[in-house]
Design a protein around this motif. Structure first.
Motif, PDB file in Angstrom:
ATOM      1  N   UNK A   1       0.838  -1.204   0.000  1.00  0.00           N
ATOM      2  CA  UNK A   1       0.000   0.000   0.000  1.00  0.00           C
ATOM      3  C   UNK A   1       0.873   1.254   0.000  1.00  0.00           C
ATOM      4  N   UNK A   2       0.252   2.395  -0.292  1.00  0.00           N
ATOM      5  CA  UNK A   2       1.003   3.655  -0.357  1.00  0.00           C
ATOM      6  C   UNK A   2       0.288   4.722   0.463  1.00  0.00           C
ATOM      7  N   UNK A   3       0.912   5.137   1.561  1.00  0.00           N
ATOM      8  CA  UNK A   3       0.348   6.169   2.440  1.00  0.00           C
ATOM      9  C   UNK A   3       1.146   7.465   2.362  1.00  0.00           C
ATOM     10  N   UNK A   4       1.847   7.679   1.275  1.00  0.00           N
ATOM     11  CA  UNK A   4       2.674   8.862   1.131  1.00  0.00           C
ATOM     12  C   UNK A   4       1.859  10.145   1.330  1.00  0.00           C
ATOM     13  N   UNK A   5       2.322  10.983   2.248  1.00  0.00           N
ATOM     14  CA  UNK A   5       1.670  12.267   2.478  1.00  0.00           C
ATOM     15  C   UNK A   5       0.398  12.194   3.295  1.00  0.00           C
ATOM     16  N   UNK A   6       0.029  11.006   3.757  1.00  0.00           N
ATOM     17  CA  UNK A   6      -1.203  10.861   4.534  1.00  0.00           C
ATOM     18  C   UNK A   6      -1.016  11.332   5.970  1.00  0.00           C
ATOM     19  N   UNK A   7      -2.093  11.808   6.578  1.00  0.00           N
ATOM     20  CA  UNK A   7      -2.088  12.175   7.990  1.00  0.00           C
ATOM     21  C   UNK A   7      -2.481  10.939   8.787  1.00  0.00           C
ATOM     22  N   UNK A   8      -1.598  10.484   9.661  1.00  0.00           N
ATOM     23  CA  UNK A   8      -1.847   9.231  10.371  1.00  0.00           C
ATOM     24  C   UNK A   8      -1.828   9.408  11.896  1.00  0.00           C
ATOM     25  N   UNK A   9      -2.000  10.625  12.380  1.00  0.00           N
ATOM     26  CA  UNK A   9      -2.015  10.858  13.821  1.00  0.00           C
ATOM     27  C   UNK A   9      -3.091  10.002  14.487  1.00  0.00           C
ATOM     28  N   UNK A  10      -2.706   9.295  15.543  1.00  0.00           N
ATOM     29  CA  UNK A  10      -3.616   8.457  16.337  1.00  0.00           C
ATOM     30  C   UNK A  10      -4.194   7.279  15.556  1.00  0.00           C
ATOM     31  N   UNK A  11      -3.683   7.011  14.352  1.00  0.00           N
ATOM     32  CA  UNK A  11      -4.127   5.820  13.606  1.00  0.00           C
ATOM     33  C   UNK A  11      -3.558   4.568  14.261  1.00  0.00           C
ATOM     34  N   UNK A  12      -4.287   3.477  14.197  1.00  0.00           N
ATOM     35  CA  UNK A  12      -3.884   2.224  14.852  1.00  0.00           C
ATOM     36  C   UNK A  12      -3.492   1.180  13.809  1.00  0.00           C
ATOM     37  N   UNK A  13      -2.302   0.615  13.943  1.00  0.00           N
ATOM     38  CA  UNK A  13      -1.782  -0.375  13.006  1.00  0.00           C
ATOM     39  C   UNK A  13      -1.437  -1.687  13.723  1.00  0.00           C
ATOM     40  N   UNK A  14      -2.121  -1.946  14.821  1.00  0.00           N
ATOM     41  CA  UNK A  14      -1.822  -3.140  15.605  1.00  0.00           C
ATOM     42  C   UNK A  14      -2.011  -4.413  14.779  1.00  0.00           C
ATOM     43  N   UNK A  15      -0.975  -5.228  14.710  1.00  0.00           N
ATOM     44  CA  UNK A  15      -0.978  -6.509  14.001  1.00  0.00           C
ATOM     45  C   UNK A  15      -1.290  -6.369  12.503  1.00  0.00           C
ATOM     46  N   UNK A  16      -1.172  -5.177  11.971  1.00  0.00           N
ATOM     47  CA  UNK A  16      -1.374  -4.979  10.529  1.00  0.00           C
ATOM     48  C   UNK A  16      -0.158  -5.493   9.756  1.00  0.00           C
ATOM     49  N   UNK A  17      -0.376  -5.979   8.567  1.00  0.00           N
ATOM     50  CA  UNK A  17       0.706  -6.434   7.691  1.00  0.00           C
ATOM     51  C   UNK A  17       1.120  -5.239   6.840  1.00  0.00           C
ATOM     52  N   UNK A  18       2.349  -4.774   6.999  1.00  0.00           N
ATOM     53  CA  UNK A  18       2.788  -3.561   6.309  1.00  0.00           C
ATOM     54  C   UNK A  18       4.012  -3.815   5.411  1.00  0.00           C
ATOM     55  N   UNK A  19       4.195  -5.031   4.963  1.00  0.00           N
ATOM     56  CA  UNK A  19       5.319  -5.350   4.086  1.00  0.00           C
ATOM     57  C   UNK A  19       5.252  -4.510   2.811  1.00  0.00           C
ATOM     58  N   UNK A  20       6.375  -3.879   2.475  1.00  0.00           N
ATOM     59  CA  UNK A  20       6.505  -3.047   1.266  1.00  0.00           C
ATOM     60  C   UNK A  20       5.483  -1.903   1.229  1.00  0.00           C
ATOM     61  N   UNK A  21       4.970  -1.526   2.363  1.00  0.00           N
ATOM     62  CA  UNK A  21       4.025  -0.395   2.424  1.00  0.00           C
ATOM     63  C   UNK A  21       4.809   0.907   2.487  1.00  0.00           C
ATOM     64  N   UNK A  22       4.485   1.841   1.612  1.00  0.00           N
ATOM     65  CA  UNK A  22       5.159   3.133   1.609  1.00  0.00           C
ATOM     66  C   UNK A  22       4.554   4.063   2.664  1.00  0.00           C
ATOM     67  N   UNK A  23       5.427   4.596   3.500  1.00  0.00           N
ATOM     68  CA  UNK A  23       5.068   5.579   4.530  1.00  0.00           C
ATOM     69  C   UNK A  23       4.184   5.015   5.627  1.00  0.00           C
ATOM     70  N   UNK A  24       4.106   3.693   5.759  1.00  0.00           N
ATOM     71  CA  UNK A  24       3.396   3.117   6.905  1.00  0.00           C
ATOM     72  C   UNK A  24       4.248   3.347   8.153  1.00  0.00           C
ATOM     73  N   UNK A  25       3.641   3.611   9.286  1.00  0.00           N
ATOM     74  CA  UNK A  25       4.417   3.845  10.517  1.00  0.00           C
ATOM     75  C   UNK A  25       5.220   2.603  10.902  1.00  0.00           C
TER      76      UNK A  25
END
Length: 209
Positions: free
Chosen positions: A185-209
């Motif tokens: 996925x691509x989150x470039x430039x996204x606002x992610x304040x207080x977003x929750x990524x618990x147990x999320x799969x973020x392999x090759x994700x751009x700009x994921x926390x």
């Protein structure tokens, strides 16, 4: 001497006139607020700006329908087939779209605050610049969906498939991505304040926390 009008032609005109659909009706569906059109074949329906708030279209086929600016606020659209449909700038506030098919549909610019999108199928759907604050996308199948520029504050994507989805410059503040698959996925430039990524799969994700 004038030629007489053929009887068959006159009869044909009478028959076509007698059976012509009213402008606010399509395949037996009365197109108005509060319409009861569940489990109907409305494939290819074309509307613009029609008010269908609080209507029932559950299980109906509206594949490839043209529904720009249509108002579906509070409507029951569970299990509806809207694949390839054009819903640009539609109003989907508090709509129920659970288990709907929105694959390749275009919802750009639409508003769906607090919409129920659980288990929706929206592969490669266009959600650019939508306003879906507080919407529930839990368990949704949304690989390759485009959420660029979307306002999704406090929305839920728990256990959703978001492989290859794009959220460039989207507002994701307070969004719940718990157990979501954000591979590629691509989150470039996204606002992610207080977003929750618990147990999320973020392999090759751009700009994921």
């Amino acid at each position: 001497m004038k030629s007489p009008v053929p009887v068959c032609l006159a009869l044909s005109i009478c028959i076509s006139t007698a059976f012509a659909q009213k402008p606010d009706e399509y395949n037996g569906c009365q197109l108005r607020e509060g319409a009861l059109c569940a489990d109907m074949n409305l494939n290819g329906l074309t509307l613009r700006g029609t008010d269908l708030a609080n209507s029932q279209f559950s299980g109906s086929n509206l594949a490839k329908a043209q529904l720009r600016e249509v108002i579906f606020d509070g409507a029951n659209l569970t299990r509806i087939d809207l694949h390839g449909a054009d819903l640009q700038n539609a109003s989907l506030i508090e709509v129920d779209l659970r288990a709907a098919n929105l694959a390749n549909a275009n919802l750009s610019g639409s508003e769906g605050t607090n919409a129920n999108m659980q288990n929706v199928i929206a592969r490669a759907a266009n959600f650019q610049y939508v306003q879906f604050q507080g919407a529930d996308f839990a368990g949704a199948e949304m690989a390759l969906a485009n959420f660029d520029g979307a306002k999704l504050q406090r929305a839920t994507f728990r256990s959703a498939n978001l492989k290859g989805a794009t959220f460039r410059s989207a507002d994701l503040r307070g969004v719940n991505f718990t157990n979501a698959d954000l591979t590629g996925a691509d989150l470039t430039g996204a606002l992610v304040d207080a977003a929750m990524f618990s147990r999320a799969i973020t392999k090759d994700c751009k700009a994921c926390p």
